[in-house]
Scaffold this active site. Structure first.
Site, PDB file in Angstrom:
ATOM      1  N   ALA A  14      -1.979 -16.739  -3.896  1.00  7.66           N
ATOM      2  CA  ALA A  14      -3.006 -17.629  -4.442  1.00  7.66           C
ATOM      3  C   ALA A  14      -3.395 -18.786  -3.535  1.00  7.66           C
ATOM      4  CB  ALA A  14      -2.533 -18.193  -5.784  1.00  7.66           C
ATOM      5  N   ARG A  16      -4.008 -18.872  -0.117  1.00  3.83           N
ATOM      6  CA  ARG A  16      -4.729 -18.653   1.132  1.00  3.83           C
ATOM      7  C   ARG A  16      -5.778 -17.559   0.962  1.00  3.83           C
ATOM      8  NH1 ARG A  16      -0.042 -17.685   5.486  1.00  3.83           N
ATOM      9  NH2 ARG A  16      -1.770 -17.876   6.956  1.00  3.83           N
ATOM     10  N   VAL A  67       6.895 -11.396  -4.246  1.00  2.00           N
ATOM     11  CA  VAL A  67       6.473 -10.348  -5.185  1.00  2.00           C
ATOM     12  C   VAL A  67       7.171  -9.021  -4.919  1.00  2.00           C
ATOM     13  CG1 VAL A  67       4.243 -11.398  -5.688  1.00  2.00           C
ATOM     14  CG2 VAL A  67       4.453  -9.767  -3.778  1.00  2.00           C
ATOM     15  N   SER A 145      -8.036  -2.411   0.914  1.00  2.00           N
ATOM     16  CA  SER A 145      -8.757  -2.532   2.186  1.00  2.00           C
ATOM     17  C   SER A 145      -9.319  -1.174   2.594  1.00  2.00           C
ATOM     18  CB  SER A 145      -7.809  -3.037   3.281  1.00  2.00           C
ATOM     19  OG  SER A 145      -8.396  -2.908   4.571  1.00  2.00           O
ATOM     20  N   TYR A 158       0.153  -1.113   7.378  1.00  2.00           N
ATOM     21  CA  TYR A 158      -0.848  -1.782   6.546  1.00  2.00           C
ATOM     22  C   TYR A 158      -1.755  -0.746   5.870  1.00  2.00           C
ATOM     23  CZ  TYR A 158      -4.535  -5.095   5.253  1.00  2.00           C
ATOM     24  OH  TYR A 158      -5.458  -5.854   4.565  1.00  2.00           O
TER      25      TYR A 158
END
Length: 248
Positions: A14, A16, A67, A145, A158
């Site tokens: 939250a 950045r 998380v 993404s 990623y």
């Protein structure tokens, strides 16, 4: 009346980039927001100061939480349920990159990116769902993404995590739809955030040439898409991936 008046939202990552923009947009629209961050205390303090300056501090809560830690996430949600009883919106924006081509990619860097980006979404969604199921309403949004289907050299970990988010979303969206809970992804392309910081100027120019609109997006533009999917007008959108890419 603001469109999210009396709604309760939780945003991971939250402090950045896209998470920060989403947090500020939700607050501006009347929501109560609980922001989670991974450990950048400076960014957290800066956001808290900005929120206070805007007069939203009575609706904003902030806590450091990894998380990827299932037990820690479960414990946090137990405390959250005691305070809030229900949860309307979950935005999974926490994400990291540790780039290297596969022959040079460290096993711990492969695992850490998957743990935060993908397992983090599972952990928070699993913990949030009891709060949503009992009120038969909820909005869950993953920030994924295009790398999940495009892939880039040096970003196997990623890309795998982002592809996994879409698979998780597709299955979960079918499991909870009858309870008026929707699950979707927002898939930003090249966005002008910290994720682009540190890249060589020539590389940034090459990336910009790939975008038909000829520019990078802004975090606020992504936040607009998140808020649309989080709102009541998106009630029939479920299991979808909304691309915010400038046509990439």
């Amino acid at each position: 009346m603001p469109s999210f008046q009396n709604k309760k939202a939780l945003v991971t990552g939250a402090t950045r980039g896209i998470g920060r923009a989403t947090t500020l947009s939700l607050l501006a629209e009347g929501a109560q927001v609980y922001g989670l961050f991974g450990g950048n205390q400076e960014a957290a303090e800066a956001l808290a100061a900005e929120v206070k300056g805007l007069g939203y501090d009575d609706k904003f809560f902030l806590q450091a939480l990894d998380v990827s830690d299932f037990k820690a996430v479960s414990a946090f949600f137990t405390e959250l349920e005691a305070d809030w009883d229900t949860l309307d919106i979950l935005v999974n924006s926490a994400g990291i990159r540790r780039d290297a081509v596969v022959p040079m990619l460290k096993e711990e860097d492969w695992r850490r990116v998957l743990d935060v980006n993908l397992s983090g979404c599972f952990n928070t969604s699993k913990a949030a769902l009891p709060l949503m199921l009992k009120q038969k309403y909820g909005r869950i949004i993953f920030i994924t993404s295009p790398m999940g289907h495009l892939g880039f050299p040096g970003q196997a970990n990623y890309a795998a995590s982002k592809a996994g988010q879409i698979g998780l979303m597709k299955s979960l969206s079918k499991e909870v739809a009858k309870r008026r809970i929707t699950v979707n992804c927002v898939s930003p392309g090249f966005i002008d955030t910290d994720f682009l910081a540190g890249l060589a100027e020539e590389q940034l120019k090459q990336y910009k040439k790939m975008v038909p609109t000829g520019r990078f997006g802004t975090a606020a533009e992504v936040a607009d898409a998140v808020l649309f999917l989080a709102g009541d007008k998106a009630a029939y959108i479920n299991g979808a991936v909304l691309e915010i890419t400038g046509g990439l």
